[in-house]
Design an enzyme around this catalytic site. Structure first.
Site, PDB file in Angstrom:
ATOM      1  N   ASN A   1      -9.396  13.688  -1.232  1.00 48.42           N
ATOM      2  CA  ASN A   1      -9.678  12.289  -0.884  1.00 48.42           C
ATOM      3  C   ASN A   1      -8.766  11.434  -1.737  1.00 48.42           C
ATOM      4  OD1 ASN A   1     -11.773  13.175   0.664  1.00 48.42           O
ATOM      5  ND2 ASN A   1     -13.398  12.286  -0.585  1.00 48.42           N
ATOM      6  N   GLY A   2      -8.254  10.342  -1.179  1.00 47.98           N
ATOM      7  CA  GLY A   2      -7.402   9.443  -1.962  1.00 47.98           C
ATOM      8  C   GLY A   2      -5.990   9.421  -1.422  1.00 47.98           C
TER       9      GLY A   2
ATOM     10  N   GLU B   1     -15.540  -6.122  14.857  1.00 48.01           N
ATOM     11  CA  GLU B   1     -15.466  -4.727  14.412  1.00 48.01           C
ATOM     12  C   GLU B   1     -16.160  -3.756  15.358  1.00 48.01           C
ATOM     13  OE1 GLU B   1     -18.505  -4.933  10.621  1.00 48.01           O
ATOM     14  OE2 GLU B   1     -16.913  -3.498  10.422  1.00 48.01           O
TER      15      GLU B   1
ATOM     16  N   HIS C   1      -8.160 -29.580  13.527  1.00 46.77           N
ATOM     17  CA  HIS C   1      -6.901 -29.365  12.807  1.00 46.77           C
ATOM     18  C   HIS C   1      -6.155 -28.138  13.344  1.00 46.77           C
ATOM     19  CE1 HIS C   1      -7.895 -32.537  10.016  1.00 46.77           C
ATOM     20  NE2 HIS C   1      -9.088 -31.999   9.852  1.00 46.77           N
TER      21      HIS C   1
HETATM   22  C1  AGP Z   1     -18.767  -4.477   7.192  1.00 49.43           C
HETATM   23  O1  AGP Z   1     -19.364  -4.490   8.422  1.00 49.43           O
HETATM   24  C2  AGP Z   1     -17.635  -3.635   6.998  1.00 49.43           C
HETATM   25  N1  AGP Z   1     -17.647  -2.437   7.679  1.00 49.43           N
HETATM   26  C3  AGP Z   1     -16.795  -3.779   5.765  1.00 49.43           C
HETATM   27  O2  AGP Z   1     -16.214  -5.043   5.830  1.00 49.43           O
HETATM   28  C4  AGP Z   1     -17.462  -3.597   4.384  1.00 49.43           C
HETATM   29  O3  AGP Z   1     -18.351  -4.636   4.148  1.00 49.43           O
HETATM   30  C5  AGP Z   1     -16.364  -3.536   3.313  1.00 49.43           C
HETATM   31  O4  AGP Z   1     -15.555  -2.420   3.552  1.00 49.43           O
HETATM   32  C6  AGP Z   1     -16.908  -3.501   1.913  1.00 49.43           C
HETATM   33  O5  AGP Z   1     -17.680  -2.360   1.694  1.00 49.43           O
HETATM   34  P1  AGP Z   1     -18.628  -2.236   0.434  1.00 49.43           P
HETATM   35  O6  AGP Z   1     -19.689  -3.261   0.573  1.00 49.43           O
HETATM   36  O7  AGP Z   1     -19.164  -0.839   0.506  1.00 49.43           O
HETATM   37  O8  AGP Z   1     -17.789  -2.467  -0.779  1.00 49.43           O
END
Ligand code: AGP
Length: 631
Positions: A112-113, A511, A527
């Protein structure tokens, strides 16, 4: 995002590995795979990989009778190389020379990463005769370990890590050492699970992968390296000094299975929207009054990090978060500045970490994250700390996460596991935590009278019932969703405290329904965005009966005058009636400062039902992952 499970055992471990992948599915992935050291008629490394779901991988495993007592498995979310089978993990090394690709593999690895110097490592390995099967950055690690292997896997991995730049959690084994598994982490989480009999050992990216298998968990720390054999393991820190069991104790972790029952719901997202009354009740449970100690609760409380002292000392707040969590931070800014009168800045974590900023050591750095694993938010926190800002607090939904461990103070929300990629109940739970923080800071600064505290506590206690009443609006929202399903664009408007809610409504819609949606503070309409308004552009307006309502009504006239169709969320006592081109849903009450927590719910339902009408994969929208563990 990517997930890892690995095991060294005395039984066939493949079913456990596949089950672990199923539990990690909620994080989002586009391919998956499992590899074992097979001790059948043709011993060696064997694997199955799929670009379909884990269920398809399970079928492959059953058909090919893939079995072994040592193995690793992975769900991949593509970064380097398309989501195709040859890029799916596990990756094998397979020696050098012209016939390299056909040589049996020796090293098996999952990762992962992101390895940032993968291009130069690839070139160096290719120059030595290594042949690559994939476009991934991960495959270089497998070949690198192979190139350094001299009969001791641990030593080879240890040495390979010194060449890697970037973020990683890895699990690796070698066919020549069929009872040994090696893992390492730097920038991506990795845990050790100790099996019930003490013999079986596991590696995983997340305790949830091991739910039902073991609850005995050791959290590896940044830079740790682990050598595992049957019934024994050795841990080393980033300086490669041995780590004692007292330094990384085994903790009992109750991780709930990701495969939670759907009950009467079609999707996890719908279930999670409807769980909000309970999520908020649980998050606020035990809060009898406003006291800084609420933020002292956390696993490894750091010495000296006492919320009362910190709250008295700080003079500003810096909020760091991404996505939906960022929007909860934007909402909190309004509360913090109007109720606690504390200057507050909210920054997208991925921007903050790379820009020059002016640090203030008396700032309270607040990270907001559902998962507690988001790479950008963790990096932004570390960046703030490196600039000398050491008053840190997180609002997080996972008590055992890296974020909770790395912040001095925490409020752990109790929304429960969120499986749908689109965050819903975690968002409202974050808002509950942030409202409490606002009140605590107001109190610390002498800006919260007892009467005000009582009034706010009463309003918070009413939230579960208020949410329940808003959820009853679902049939009306479904009627809106029918109109939205055939649109390709939508505009969301809000003002003040509800502008971030408009942003969140637009994010939810885009999304999961893939409709292009934009949100604007309504005063900005003229605007620029007014040019987009036509009869085919639905305009959602969050219109609570607050001080800005009359101004908002003028903005709505501007939309109607251009033929735009309005979908308005109005309060019970707001005089806006449905009519030609104007659809009104009336909220059951007027909610004062807590109004954003209620107004977001119909917007979540609107996104959900629009997505259902368009037939998208609601819980696993394309290209997205639940835990964004790479930058
Ligand atoms: C939200 O619907 C998202 N899928 C996404 O924006 C999410 O909030 C973001 O990736 C942050 O995740 P976290 O709260 O686990 O840090």
């Amino acid at each position: 995002m990517c997930g890892i499970v690995g095991a060294v055992s005395t039984r066939n471990i493949v079913p456990v590995l596949v089950q672990g992948l199923e539990r990690l599915e909620y994080r989002g992935y586009d391919s998956c795979g499992v590899a074992v050291y097979a001790q059948d008629a043709t011993p060696g490394l064997k694997r199955a990989r799929s670009t379909a779901r884990v269920a398809e991988l399970a079928e492959q495993v059953a058909t090919t009778h893939l079995e072994g007592t040592l193995g690793i498995a992975h769900t991949r979310w593509a970064t380097h190389g398309a989501p195709v089978v040859h890029n799916a993990h596990p990756h094998f090394s397979h020696g050098t020379g012209l016939d390299a690709a056909s040589k049996p593999g020796r090293i098996a690895l999952v990762h992962n990463g992101i390895i940032e110097n993968h291009d130069e490592l690839r070139a160096a390995l290719q120059a030595r005769g290594y042949v690559f099967d994939s476009q991934t950055d991960t495959e270089v690690i497998a070949h690198l370990v192979d190139s350094l292997y001299d009969g001791d896997l641990f030593e080879a991995v240890k040495s390979a890590l010194t060449h890697l730049h970037g973020a990683y959690a890895i699990a690796v084994f070698c066919k020549d050492e069929p009872q040994r598994l090696v893992g390492a982490r730097a920038g991506s989480p990795l845990i050790l699970g100790v099996g019930k009999d003490g013999q079986e050992l596991f590696l995983a990216s997340d305790a949830m992968a091991l739910a039902g298998v073991t609850d005995q968990i050791v959290y590896l720390e940044e830079g740790d390296l682990i050598d595992m054999q049957l019934g024994k393991y050795w841990l080393f820190d980033k300086a490669r000094k041995p780590v004692s069991p007292a330094q990384r104790p085994v903790k009992t972790v109750v991780a709930h299975s990701g495969a939670a029952e759907l009950g009467p719901y079609r999707h996890y997202m719908q279930k999670e929207i409807f769980e909000q009354p309970r999520a908020i009740a649980d998050t606020l449970e035990g809060v009898e009054g406003i006291t800084p100690e609420l933020f002292d609760q956390q696993m490894n409380h750091q010495p000296g990090a006492n919320a009362a002292r910190v709250f008295a000392q700080i003079d500003s707040v810096l909020i760091l978060a991404c996505g939906t969590s960022y929007y909860s931070g934007c909402t909190a800014k309004y509360w913090l500045e109007s109720i606690a009168k504390i200057p507050t800045q909210v920054e997208v974590a991925s921007e903050y970490r790379y820009r020059d900023s002016v640090p203030n050591p008396n700032t309270l750095v607040v990270t907001i994250t559902q998962s507690g694993e988001t790479a950008d938010t963790l990096a932004a926190l570390r960046h703030a700390q490196s600039l000398g800002m050491h008053h840190t607090l997180t609002i997080c939904n996972v008590a055992t996460s890296a974020m909770v461990r790395e912040c001095s103070l925490a409020y752990v929300t109790r929304a429960g596991v969120e499986i749908g990629v689109a965050s819903t109940k975690a968002f409202t739970a974050q808002l509950a935590g942030l409202f409490l923080l606002t009140l605590c800071l107001a109190q610390a600064k002498g800006r919260l009278s007892d009467a005000e505290e009582q009034r706010h506590m009463k309003a918070m206690r009413h939230l579960p019932a208020a949410l329940q009443a808003v959820l009853a609006l679902e049939p009306q929202v479904m009627a809106w969703a029918d109109d939205f399903a055939s649109c390709e664009n939508a505009l969301f408007l809000g003002r003040g405290l509800h502008y971030p809610i408009a942003l969140e409504g637009a994010l939810k819609l885009k999304e999961i329904s893939y409709i292009h949606a934009e949100a604007y503070p309504a005063g900005e309409l003229k605007h620029g965005p007014l040019a987009l308004v036509t009869s085919s552009m639905p305009v959602v307006t969050v219109a609570p009966n607050d001080a800005l309502l009359e101004k908002l009504k003028s903005n709505m006239h501007e939309v109607r005058a251009r033929g735009g169709v309005l979908y308005v969320l109005a309060d019970a006592d707001t005089r806006i009636e449905s009519g030609e081109g104007l659809h009104v849903i009336r909220m059951p009450e007027h909610y004062g400062e807590l109004s954003p927590m209620l107004h977001v719910v119909p917007l979540q339902l609107l996104a959900y039902h629009t997505a259902c009408a368009r037939g998208t994969d609601v819980d696993k929208p394309r290209n997205l992952a639940k835990s964004v563990t790479v930058e």
